[in-house]
Design a protein around this motif. Structure first.
Motif, short mmCIF file in Angstrom:
data_model
loop_
_atom_site.label_atom_id
_atom_site.label_comp_id
_atom_site.label_asym_id
_atom_site.label_seq_id
_atom_site.Cartn_x
_atom_site.Cartn_y
_atom_site.Cartn_z
N MET A 30 -49.08 -123.99 -62.01
CA MET A 30 -48.01 -123.28 -63.00
C MET A 30 -46.86 -122.68 -62.17
SD MET A 30 -49.08 -121.17 -66.00
CE MET A 30 -48.19 -119.94 -66.85
N SER A 31 -45.69 -122.95 -62.71
CA SER A 31 -44.51 -122.29 -61.74
C SER A 31 -44.06 -121.18 -62.81
CB SER A 31 -43.37 -123.28 -61.28
OG SER A 31 -43.02 -123.71 -62.45
N ILE A 32 -43.24 -120.10 -61.90
CA ILE A 32 -42.83 -119.15 -62.70
C ILE A 32 -41.30 -119.45 -62.98
CG2 ILE A 32 -44.45 -117.35 -62.19
CD1 ILE A 32 -42.54 -116.23 -60.02
N SER A 33 -40.44 -118.95 -63.57
CA SER A 33 -39.12 -119.05 -63.75
C SER A 33 -38.46 -119.28 -62.32
CB SER A 33 -38.27 -118.08 -64.45
OG SER A 33 -37.11 -118.21 -64.41
N ASP B 222 -36.89 -116.04 -61.10
CA ASP B 222 -37.85 -114.92 -61.06
C ASP B 222 -38.57 -115.16 -59.52
OD1 ASP B 222 -37.28 -113.59 -63.12
OD2 ASP B 222 -38.88 -114.55 -64.29
N SER B 223 -38.00 -116.40 -58.86
CA SER B 223 -38.69 -116.67 -57.69
C SER B 223 -38.16 -116.09 -56.49
CB SER B 223 -38.75 -118.38 -57.62
OG SER B 223 -39.47 -118.82 -58.67
N PRO B 224 -38.95 -116.11 -55.50
CA PRO B 224 -38.36 -115.31 -54.17
C PRO B 224 -37.39 -116.62 -53.51
CG PRO B 224 -40.65 -116.09 -53.92
CD PRO B 224 -40.48 -116.20 -55.25
N SER B 225 -36.55 -116.09 -52.89
CA SER B 225 -35.68 -117.36 -52.13
C SER B 225 -36.28 -118.18 -51.30
CB SER B 225 -34.22 -116.51 -51.63
OG SER B 225 -34.83 -116.02 -50.41
N ILE B 226 -35.70 -119.32 -51.02
CA ILE B 226 -36.27 -120.15 -49.97
C ILE B 226 -36.61 -119.45 -48.53
CG2 ILE B 226 -35.96 -122.42 -48.67
CD1 ILE B 226 -36.85 -122.62 -51.72
N ARG B 227 -35.30 -118.79 -48.41
CA ARG B 227 -35.39 -118.10 -47.26
C ARG B 227 -36.33 -116.71 -47.13
NH1 ARG B 227 -29.27 -117.86 -44.53
NH2 ARG B 227 -28.68 -119.91 -45.59
N ASP C 121 -44.54 -124.57 -37.69
CA ASP C 121 -45.33 -125.59 -37.18
C ASP C 121 -45.91 -126.33 -38.31
OD1 ASP C 121 -47.61 -124.08 -38.21
OD2 ASP C 121 -48.28 -123.61 -36.24
N SER C 122 -46.45 -127.39 -38.33
CA SER C 122 -47.17 -127.92 -39.45
C SER C 122 -47.69 -127.46 -40.40
CB SER C 122 -47.86 -129.43 -38.99
OG SER C 122 -49.10 -128.96 -38.26
N LEU C 123 -48.78 -126.42 -39.90
CA LEU C 123 -49.53 -125.89 -40.73
C LEU C 123 -48.62 -124.64 -41.68
CD1 LEU C 123 -52.46 -124.76 -38.80
CD2 LEU C 123 -52.56 -126.53 -40.79
N ASP C 124 -47.65 -124.30 -40.93
CA ASP C 124 -46.77 -123.19 -41.65
C ASP C 124 -46.01 -124.01 -42.83
OD1 ASP C 124 -47.26 -120.85 -40.02
OD2 ASP C 124 -45.51 -121.46 -38.68
N MET C 125 -45.55 -125.20 -42.32
CA MET C 125 -44.63 -126.04 -43.28
C MET C 125 -45.41 -126.49 -44.57
SD MET C 125 -42.05 -127.58 -44.19
CE MET C 125 -40.83 -128.03 -42.78
N ALA C 126 -46.66 -126.77 -44.27
CA ALA C 126 -47.51 -126.87 -45.30
C ALA C 126 -47.78 -125.73 -46.38
CB ALA C 126 -48.89 -127.36 -44.97
N LEU D 284 -44.27 -125.46 -48.40
CA LEU D 284 -44.18 -126.39 -49.29
C LEU D 284 -45.17 -126.15 -50.71
CD1 LEU D 284 -44.12 -129.49 -47.37
CD2 LEU D 284 -42.28 -128.38 -48.45
N LEU D 285 -46.40 -125.50 -50.31
CA LEU D 285 -47.29 -125.05 -51.21
C LEU D 285 -46.60 -123.75 -52.11
CD1 LEU D 285 -50.86 -125.31 -49.97
CD2 LEU D 285 -49.89 -126.55 -51.61
N ASP D 286 -45.80 -122.92 -51.44
CA ASP D 286 -45.34 -121.74 -52.14
C ASP D 286 -43.95 -122.28 -52.76
OD1 ASP D 286 -46.86 -120.00 -50.98
OD2 ASP D 286 -45.51 -119.16 -49.26
N ILE D 287 -43.59 -123.30 -52.32
CA ILE D 287 -42.19 -123.84 -53.07
C ILE D 287 -42.72 -124.47 -54.31
CG2 ILE D 287 -40.34 -125.56 -53.08
CD1 ILE D 287 -39.95 -125.07 -49.96
#
Length: 84
Positions: free
Chosen positions: A1-4, A7-12, A39-44, A47-50
């Protein structure tokens, strides 16, 4: 479930949190892997945060096309109808 998205933090902010980087040091042209050492783990995790905050799912082939902060911001913005 996503929030608005509003209200979300920026991508940066998300990149800074995942990569333990000062947000003020992140520039549009920075390459995620080479410049910011995401790295690949950070990217994963990123992407989960996004997905959690924006409801945007980035598939595997698309991930391979993203190399810079600006490209990631543009992808999320486009998925949200132009508003990251």
């Amino acid at each position: 479930m996503s929030i608005s998205a509003a209200d979300s933090p920026s991508i940066r902010t998300l990149i800074a949190q995942v990569g333990s980087i000062a947000e003020v040091d992140i520039r549009t042209q920075d390459r995620l892997s080479e410049d910011l050492r995401i790295d690949s783990l950070d990217m994963a995790a990123l992407l989960l945060d996004i997905e959690q905050f924006y409801g945007v799912v980035v598939d595997g082939p698309t991930v391979q096309l993203i190399s810079t902060v600006g490209q990631l911001e543009a992808l999320v913005g486009k998925s949200l109808g132009g508003r990251p």
